[in-house]
Motif scaffolding. Sequence first.
Motif, PDB file in Angstrom:
ATOM      1  N   GLN A 239      -6.410   1.205 -10.921  1.00 47.34           N
ATOM      2  CA  GLN A 239      -5.045   1.374 -11.413  1.00 47.34           C
ATOM      3  C   GLN A 239      -4.038   0.546 -10.602  1.00 47.34           C
ATOM      4  N   GLY A 240      -4.524  -0.227  -9.651  1.00 49.45           N
ATOM      5  CA  GLY A 240      -3.651  -1.025  -8.794  1.00 49.45           C
ATOM      6  C   GLY A 240      -3.475  -2.434  -9.323  1.00 49.45           C
TER       7      GLY A 240
ATOM      8  N   ARG B  63       1.667   4.637  -5.255  1.00 49.74           N
ATOM      9  CA  ARG B  63       0.795   5.592  -5.944  1.00 49.74           C
ATOM     10  C   ARG B  63      -0.675   5.171  -5.958  1.00 49.74           C
ATOM     11  N   THR B  64      -0.981   3.893  -5.729  1.00 48.80           N
ATOM     12  CA  THR B  64      -2.388   3.481  -5.712  1.00 48.80           C
ATOM     13  C   THR B  64      -3.021   3.695  -4.343  1.00 48.80           C
ATOM     14  N   HIS B  65      -2.207   3.991  -3.339  1.00 47.13           N
ATOM     15  CA  HIS B  65      -2.742   4.183  -1.994  1.00 47.13           C
ATOM     16  C   HIS B  65      -2.157   5.427  -1.330  1.00 47.13           C
TER      17      HIS B  65
ATOM     18  N   ASP C 250       0.778  -1.250   0.000  1.00 49.12           N
ATOM     19  CA  ASP C 250       0.000   0.000   0.000  1.00 49.12           C
ATOM     20  C   ASP C 250       0.806   1.296   0.000  1.00 49.12           C
TER      21      ASP C 250
ATOM     22  N   HIS D 140     -10.231  -3.314  -4.597  1.00 50.42           N
ATOM     23  CA  HIS D 140      -8.968  -2.931  -5.241  1.00 50.42           C
ATOM     24  C   HIS D 140      -9.149  -1.647  -6.039  1.00 50.42           C
ATOM     25  N   ASP D 141      -8.042  -1.014  -6.306  1.00 56.55           N
ATOM     26  CA  ASP D 141      -8.020   0.215  -7.090  1.00 56.55           C
ATOM     27  C   ASP D 141      -7.918  -0.168  -8.561  1.00 56.55           C
TER      28      ASP D 141
ATOM     29  N   HIS E  66      -1.475   8.314  -3.645  1.00 57.18           N
ATOM     30  CA  HIS E  66      -2.465   8.455  -4.720  1.00 57.18           C
ATOM     31  C   HIS E  66      -2.809   9.934  -4.874  1.00 57.18           C
TER      32      HIS E  66
END
Length: 140
Positions: free
Chosen positions: A108-109, A31-33, A28, A105-106, A36
Amino acid sequence: MSDLITPGTRWLITFATLAYGVGPFIIDMNRTHLTHPAWPGHARFHLLWSAVSQLAVAGLALWLVWADSADPVWHCRLAVIIGLGMNSGFWGAFLFRRAYRGTLHDPQGIPPLWGKLDGNLLAVSLITALLLVALWQTWP
């Protein structure tokens, strides 16, 4: 009673504990968390707070598992109960995700495995299963 605690049981607890304690830092803190660009600063603050807390609690649980103790069975059971408590937060978030419009989930993740199986659900299911097996192994 301490003969109930085998090295295998200690390693089961250790693996599960490292997964819930160190896992968020590996997964985490990117950039996805945490970084972000669309996340509010306060959400980032809470994520890091949660991740550091999980790491600290996991450290306590590992100490319980591996420290010399007059009652290693109780220490290992307590470490398992702590781990189950830490992972209960995931299960609560999972069960109530529609109420707060949460997703597993994201986009983009990390994509779901084989297009369908969410990695978070798989990981926390395995962690929970390992902890339950360890609890069963320490119960008379």
